[in-house]
Motif scaffolding. Sequence first.
Motif, PDB file in Angstrom:
ATOM      1  N   MET A   1     -45.479 -17.607  19.157  1.00 54.81           N
ATOM      2  CA  MET A   1     -44.673 -16.542  18.587  1.00 54.81           C
ATOM      3  C   MET A   1     -44.168 -15.561  19.645  1.00 54.81           C
ATOM      4  SD  MET A   1     -44.391 -17.088  15.401  1.00 54.81           S
ATOM      5  CE  MET A   1     -45.157 -18.108  14.149  1.00 54.81           C
ATOM      6  N   PHE A   2     -44.895 -15.402  20.745  1.00 56.33           N
ATOM      7  CA  PHE A   2     -44.541 -14.418  21.757  1.00 56.33           C
ATOM      8  C   PHE A   2     -44.460 -15.105  23.122  1.00 56.33           C
ATOM      9  CE2 PHE A   2     -47.028 -12.188  18.467  1.00 56.33           C
ATOM     10  CZ  PHE A   2     -46.063 -11.289  18.023  1.00 56.33           C
ATOM     11  N   SER A   6     -40.638 -18.119  23.371  1.00 56.47           N
ATOM     12  CA  SER A   6     -40.187 -17.650  22.059  1.00 56.47           C
ATOM     13  C   SER A   6     -38.667 -17.557  21.981  1.00 56.47           C
ATOM     14  CB  SER A   6     -40.795 -16.278  21.764  1.00 56.47           C
ATOM     15  OG  SER A   6     -40.269 -15.304  22.656  1.00 56.47           O
ATOM     16  N   GLN A   7     -38.170 -17.567  20.743  1.00 52.93           N
ATOM     17  CA  GLN A   7     -36.741 -17.348  20.525  1.00 52.93           C
ATOM     18  C   GLN A   7     -36.330 -15.957  20.997  1.00 52.93           C
ATOM     19  OE1 GLN A   7     -34.152 -19.162  19.306  1.00 52.93           O
ATOM     20  NE2 GLN A   7     -35.394 -21.017  19.223  1.00 52.93           N
ATOM     21  N   HIS A   9     -37.518 -14.183  23.427  1.00 49.08           N
ATOM     22  CA  HIS A   9     -37.448 -14.094  24.881  1.00 49.08           C
ATOM     23  C   HIS A   9     -36.074 -14.540  25.366  1.00 49.08           C
ATOM     24  CE1 HIS A   9     -38.305 -15.177  29.119  1.00 49.08           C
ATOM     25  NE2 HIS A   9     -39.128 -14.154  29.047  1.00 49.08           N
ATOM     26  N   PHE A  63     -43.205  -8.263  22.619  1.00 49.48           N
ATOM     27  CA  PHE A  63     -42.905  -9.693  22.573  1.00 49.48           C
ATOM     28  C   PHE A  63     -43.340 -10.435  23.842  1.00 49.48           C
ATOM     29  CE2 PHE A  63     -40.164  -8.388  19.099  1.00 49.48           C
ATOM     30  CZ  PHE A  63     -40.271  -9.457  18.224  1.00 49.48           C
ATOM     31  N   GLN A 131     -37.817 -20.077  13.240  1.00 54.01           N
ATOM     32  CA  GLN A 131     -38.763 -19.668  14.268  1.00 54.01           C
ATOM     33  C   GLN A 131     -38.581 -18.189  14.616  1.00 54.01           C
ATOM     34  OE1 GLN A 131     -38.745 -21.947  17.920  1.00 54.01           O
ATOM     35  NE2 GLN A 131     -39.926 -20.392  19.020  1.00 54.01           N
ATOM     36  N   LEU A 132     -37.310 -17.753  14.753  1.00 57.84           N
ATOM     37  CA  LEU A 132     -37.045 -16.352  15.071  1.00 57.84           C
ATOM     38  C   LEU A 132     -37.549 -15.443  13.953  1.00 57.84           C
ATOM     39  CD1 LEU A 132     -35.738 -14.367  17.070  1.00 57.84           C
ATOM     40  CD2 LEU A 132     -33.590 -14.653  15.810  1.00 57.84           C
ATOM     41  N   GLU A 135     -41.204 -15.052  14.253  1.00 51.60           N
ATOM     42  CA  GLU A 135     -41.566 -14.152  15.357  1.00 51.60           C
ATOM     43  C   GLU A 135     -41.439 -12.687  14.940  1.00 51.60           C
ATOM     44  OE1 GLU A 135     -39.078 -15.312  18.601  1.00 51.60           O
ATOM     45  OE2 GLU A 135     -39.949 -17.323  18.728  1.00 51.60           O
ATOM     46  N   ALA A 138     -44.302 -11.844  12.780  1.00 54.96           N
ATOM     47  CA  ALA A 138     -45.489 -11.619  13.605  1.00 54.96           C
ATOM     48  C   ALA A 138     -45.433 -10.261  14.286  1.00 54.96           C
ATOM     49  CB  ALA A 138     -45.616 -12.730  14.647  1.00 54.96           C
ATOM     50  N   PHE A 139     -44.239  -9.843  14.681  1.00 59.16           N
ATOM     51  CA  PHE A 139     -44.047  -8.522  15.270  1.00 59.16           C
ATOM     52  C   PHE A 139     -44.464  -7.435  14.286  1.00 59.16           C
ATOM     53  CE2 PHE A 139     -40.484  -5.246  16.070  1.00 59.16           C
ATOM     54  CZ  PHE A 139     -41.291  -4.465  16.869  1.00 59.16           C
TER      55      PHE A 139
END
Length: 473
Positions: A1-2, A6-7, A9, A63, A131-132, A135, A138-139
């Motif tokens: 996720m990070f 990651s997307q 990043h 992230f 996926q994004l 993430e 998750a943030f």
Amino acid sequence: MFGPGSQFHRLFNDPRWALGIVRATVLEAAHPQVGAALTDNSTFVAHPWRRLRNTLVSLQRMFGADDHVRQREAARLNRLHERLSGTDAQNRPYDAMDPQVRAWVVATLFESAVTMYRLSGQPLKQSAMEQLYAEFQAFLAALGVADGHLPPTLKEFWQYYDHTVETELENTEALRIILYKLFDHLPAPPLLSGLPTVWAAGRALAGPVIGTVTVASLPEPFRRRAGLPEVPGAQTLMQSAYVAAGLARHLPEGWIETEALTDLLYLSPDSDDPRAATLAALHGRMKRAGALFRLVTPFPVQPEPAAEPAAAPERQRSAEEFFDAVLDQTGDGHLDWPDLAAMARELSTRLDLDEPEETRLYNAYAEWWKELQSALDTDGDGRVSKEEYAAAVPSLAGPALIRVAEVLFDATDKNGDRHIDADEYRTLFRTAFHRTLTGTDETYSRSAFVKDFLSFMSGRRHSTAYDPLLAQA
């Protein structure tokens, strides 16, 4: 996720993300609670570049691959938002810790990223979009917001997003400031602070374009309900801007890294950075370009800053100038607690303070606010106007301000040896000793620090070292 895989990043160093961030900020400001919190507490009007830098640093930490750094940053953000609550102009309460509000802020970042790719002609694949979204979920979870405030699936997210846009967003004061004041009056970043004519010319051209592109990219139902203008050709201009920004991705690797570009914006010609000599030469050429602009364009004449003798790096400034540049951190024309809280927040951010040092600094500023309010608020409205401040011509170096200086010194002196060494100095001032302290090459004593801080805050003197702390845009 990070982390690097990651997307997010990949998104972070994409030049299109600058347009996406502006769009997301407008959508956040359109939420009544977020808009009220921004209007009352944020420094985005008076110090937009500082606010941008702090936001980017925070996103990098959240992230990044280091879980410990992420946990510390999440705790810092939560402490910051716990201090932001109140009521708006319609007497509606707002609370920056409201989980639904925090979920909306994250939702605008995700949706603006998706829109960014779509408007530039390169829409995300479904798997990448999912996926994004995971993430950003998750943030939000890393901030301590429980599951359920963002929909669990991407399909449900779009229903939630459309419903919020259609039923909750408003044409708030914060939104109007961003669209119709901020872009037109955006102060120069430190890199261009000595080139007012060049900056004014560029801003006069770029400001309306950014505003038009941003409005055109907002959801149509909200534009219609908020009465935002429909400029002929705006949709074409918007798509062209996103496509052009997307083409910048093909520049050589390293040219458009967000961190490097942010550092460059904050680079000044008198910095100890090795790039400063090149920058100083570039400034000279740009000043000549500014002179040409004044001859061939109708832009209002912008006063060039007076050169300061090398032996006298400080000069007196008026009470009104000091009020605008240092005291009125929120840019609303008054001095009240949110302004001093913004000072504490900026210094805590620079020093990356944990508890209890952060609370000690906030408490010291709170005591100073009580002292200022008692001495300067002559009409009893709970705040200090520029006129009240200028009329009193006060000496601000009372016991409470001395306490602020002492607490700030202790927070900067990480090893507790009662001196600020070169590394500690750079953390606070973001420059080296030899550029700002005559005759100092090893340490900065407590007494000297307190004296200089008080001289700056009460004597209203320009200071090469202290101006960037609180006055820099």
